[in-house]
Design a protein around this motif. Sequence first.
Motif, short mmCIF file in Angstrom:
data_model
loop_
_atom_site.label_atom_id
_atom_site.label_comp_id
_atom_site.label_asym_id
_atom_site.label_seq_id
_atom_site.Cartn_x
_atom_site.Cartn_y
_atom_site.Cartn_z
N LEU A 82 -20.08 82.20 18.50
CA LEU A 82 -21.31 82.89 18.87
C LEU A 82 -22.43 81.87 19.02
O LEU A 82 -22.69 81.08 18.11
CB LEU A 82 -21.69 83.91 17.79
CG LEU A 82 -20.90 85.21 17.79
CD1 LEU A 82 -20.94 85.85 16.41
CD2 LEU A 82 -21.47 86.16 18.83
N TYR B 270 -31.90 89.37 17.87
CA TYR B 270 -31.26 88.19 18.45
C TYR B 270 -30.30 88.61 19.57
O TYR B 270 -29.69 89.67 19.52
CB TYR B 270 -30.42 87.47 17.38
CG TYR B 270 -31.18 87.13 16.12
CD1 TYR B 270 -31.32 88.07 15.11
CD2 TYR B 270 -31.74 85.87 15.94
CE1 TYR B 270 -32.02 87.77 13.95
CE2 TYR B 270 -32.43 85.56 14.78
CZ TYR B 270 -32.57 86.51 13.80
OH TYR B 270 -33.26 86.20 12.65
N TYR C 283 -26.89 86.89 21.38
CA TYR C 283 -25.86 85.86 21.36
C TYR C 283 -24.92 86.08 22.54
O TYR C 283 -24.76 87.19 23.03
CB TYR C 283 -25.01 85.97 20.09
CG TYR C 283 -25.70 85.69 18.78
CD1 TYR C 283 -26.34 86.71 18.08
CD2 TYR C 283 -25.66 84.42 18.21
CE1 TYR C 283 -26.94 86.46 16.86
CE2 TYR C 283 -26.26 84.17 16.98
CZ TYR C 283 -26.89 85.20 16.31
OH TYR C 283 -27.49 84.95 15.09
N TYR D 111 -36.84 91.26 13.22
CA TYR D 111 -36.15 90.17 13.89
C TYR D 111 -34.96 90.72 14.67
O TYR D 111 -34.17 91.51 14.15
CB TYR D 111 -35.61 89.17 12.87
CG TYR D 111 -36.64 88.33 12.17
CD1 TYR D 111 -37.82 88.88 11.66
CD2 TYR D 111 -36.44 86.96 12.00
CE1 TYR D 111 -38.74 88.10 11.00
CE2 TYR D 111 -37.36 86.18 11.34
CZ TYR D 111 -38.51 86.74 10.84
OH TYR D 111 -39.43 85.96 10.19
N TYR E 35 -34.30 84.86 20.72
CA TYR E 35 -34.54 85.72 19.58
C TYR E 35 -36.00 86.16 19.57
O TYR E 35 -36.83 85.63 20.32
CB TYR E 35 -34.16 85.04 18.26
CG TYR E 35 -34.96 83.81 17.93
CD1 TYR E 35 -34.59 82.56 18.41
CD2 TYR E 35 -36.08 83.89 17.11
CE1 TYR E 35 -35.31 81.43 18.11
CE2 TYR E 35 -36.81 82.76 16.79
CZ TYR E 35 -36.41 81.53 17.30
OH TYR E 35 -37.14 80.41 16.98
N TYR F 151 -32.03 91.94 12.13
CA TYR F 151 -32.00 91.26 10.84
C TYR F 151 -32.75 92.03 9.78
O TYR F 151 -33.94 92.35 9.96
CB TYR F 151 -32.62 89.88 11.00
CG TYR F 151 -32.63 89.01 9.77
CD1 TYR F 151 -33.84 88.63 9.19
CD2 TYR F 151 -31.45 88.56 9.20
CE1 TYR F 151 -33.87 87.81 8.06
CE2 TYR F 151 -31.47 87.74 8.07
CZ TYR F 151 -32.68 87.37 7.51
OH TYR F 151 -32.70 86.56 6.41
N VAL G 165 -39.07 87.51 16.65
CA VAL G 165 -39.44 87.73 15.25
C VAL G 165 -40.42 88.89 15.10
O VAL G 165 -40.95 89.13 14.02
CB VAL G 165 -40.00 86.45 14.60
CG1 VAL G 165 -38.96 85.35 14.63
CG2 VAL G 165 -41.29 86.01 15.27
N PHE H 217 -23.73 89.83 22.53
CA PHE H 217 -23.99 90.61 21.32
C PHE H 217 -25.46 90.54 20.96
O PHE H 217 -26.09 89.48 21.03
CB PHE H 217 -23.17 90.10 20.14
CG PHE H 217 -21.71 90.39 20.25
CD1 PHE H 217 -20.81 89.44 20.69
CD2 PHE H 217 -21.22 91.65 19.91
CE1 PHE H 217 -19.46 89.71 20.80
CE2 PHE H 217 -19.87 91.94 20.01
CZ PHE H 217 -19.00 90.98 20.46
N ILE I 38 -29.35 89.94 6.01
CA ILE I 38 -28.12 90.18 6.77
C ILE I 38 -28.46 90.53 8.22
O ILE I 38 -29.35 91.32 8.48
CB ILE I 38 -27.32 91.34 6.16
CG1 ILE I 38 -26.92 91.00 4.72
CG2 ILE I 38 -26.08 91.67 7.00
CD1 ILE I 38 -26.34 92.18 3.97
N GLN I 39 -27.70 89.92 9.15
CA GLN I 39 -27.77 90.31 10.56
C GLN I 39 -26.72 91.38 10.83
O GLN I 39 -25.56 91.22 10.47
CB GLN I 39 -27.55 89.10 11.47
CG GLN I 39 -28.71 88.14 11.50
CD GLN I 39 -28.59 87.08 12.59
OE1 GLN I 39 -27.86 87.24 13.55
NE2 GLN I 39 -29.34 86.00 12.44
N TYR I 40 -27.14 92.44 11.50
CA TYR I 40 -26.25 93.53 11.89
C TYR I 40 -26.07 93.48 13.40
O TYR I 40 -27.05 93.41 14.14
CB TYR I 40 -26.83 94.88 11.47
CG TYR I 40 -26.92 95.03 9.97
CD1 TYR I 40 -28.09 94.74 9.30
CD2 TYR I 40 -25.82 95.46 9.23
CE1 TYR I 40 -28.17 94.86 7.92
CE2 TYR I 40 -25.89 95.59 7.86
CZ TYR I 40 -27.08 95.29 7.21
OH TYR I 40 -27.15 95.41 5.84
N PHE I 41 -24.81 93.58 13.84
CA PHE I 41 -24.48 93.39 15.24
C PHE I 41 -24.16 94.70 15.95
O PHE I 41 -23.63 95.64 15.35
CB PHE I 41 -23.27 92.46 15.38
CG PHE I 41 -23.59 91.02 15.12
CD1 PHE I 41 -23.69 90.54 13.82
CD2 PHE I 41 -23.82 90.14 16.16
CE1 PHE I 41 -24.00 89.21 13.58
CE2 PHE I 41 -24.12 88.82 15.94
CZ PHE I 41 -24.22 88.35 14.64
N GLY I 42 -24.46 94.71 17.25
CA GLY I 42 -24.00 95.78 18.10
C GLY I 42 -22.55 95.56 18.52
O GLY I 42 -21.92 94.56 18.14
#
Lengths: 112, 112
Positions: free
Chosen positions: B43, B33, B35, B31, B48, B94, B50, B90, B100-104
């Motif tokens: 945000l 995403y 934003y 997954y 997104y 996932y 999957v 951003f 947990i979602q991890y962001f750049g």
Amino acid sequence: EDQVTQSPEALRLQEGESSSLNCSYTVSGLRGLFWYRQDPGKGPEFLFTLYSAGEEKEKERLKATLTKKESFLHITAPKPEDSATYLCAVQAPNFGNEKLTFGTGTRLTIIP
Amino acid sequence: NAGVTQTPKFRVLKTGQSMTLLCAQDMNHEYMYWYRQDPGMGLRLIHYSVGEGTTAKGEVPDGYNVSRLKKQNFLLGLESAAPSQTSVYFCASYNRGRGIQYFGAGTRLSVL
């Protein structure tokens, strides 16, 4: 529609002065409530996930708690390095897309 | 923000120009995403995915297109940029096991 409201928008504390940030939410069945920290010019960094009312999680000077309508992020004896924007997000049952709904954040400043 | 890389970090466009933002993750997540983050708005989910070859609309998809030709990459395109698309973008991936979602680190885009 899922909604997340964070208060206050901004908070200035003296170093060592404890306080709490609030996250109120409306969601049709909570799968998880998330707290993230965001430093200026950077992406959100995961802190905690809470799943059910009464649950608590701790990390260093931070403690997150959850009720059926809101979550609190308690900051005990904060240090200047705790200055950041703290974001709250909720995840509802959403048919497999796992998306999050975010609040607008609380900008925390710790004054030495 | 280890594991999610966004390029470029900054970009200035003129109205009507096009560009592509690249997000790459090395965590083998299904997954991903996109934003946008605007002052006072929090945000908001644009699109997104999957899994490889799949994409879907989020909360604010108008004016954007996405592609997920490879599992590790998620591209966000602006075909004809407008000043309203000035924002910080951003990408997140996932981890389903941890939820947990991890962001750049984000891409700061200005459209003049």
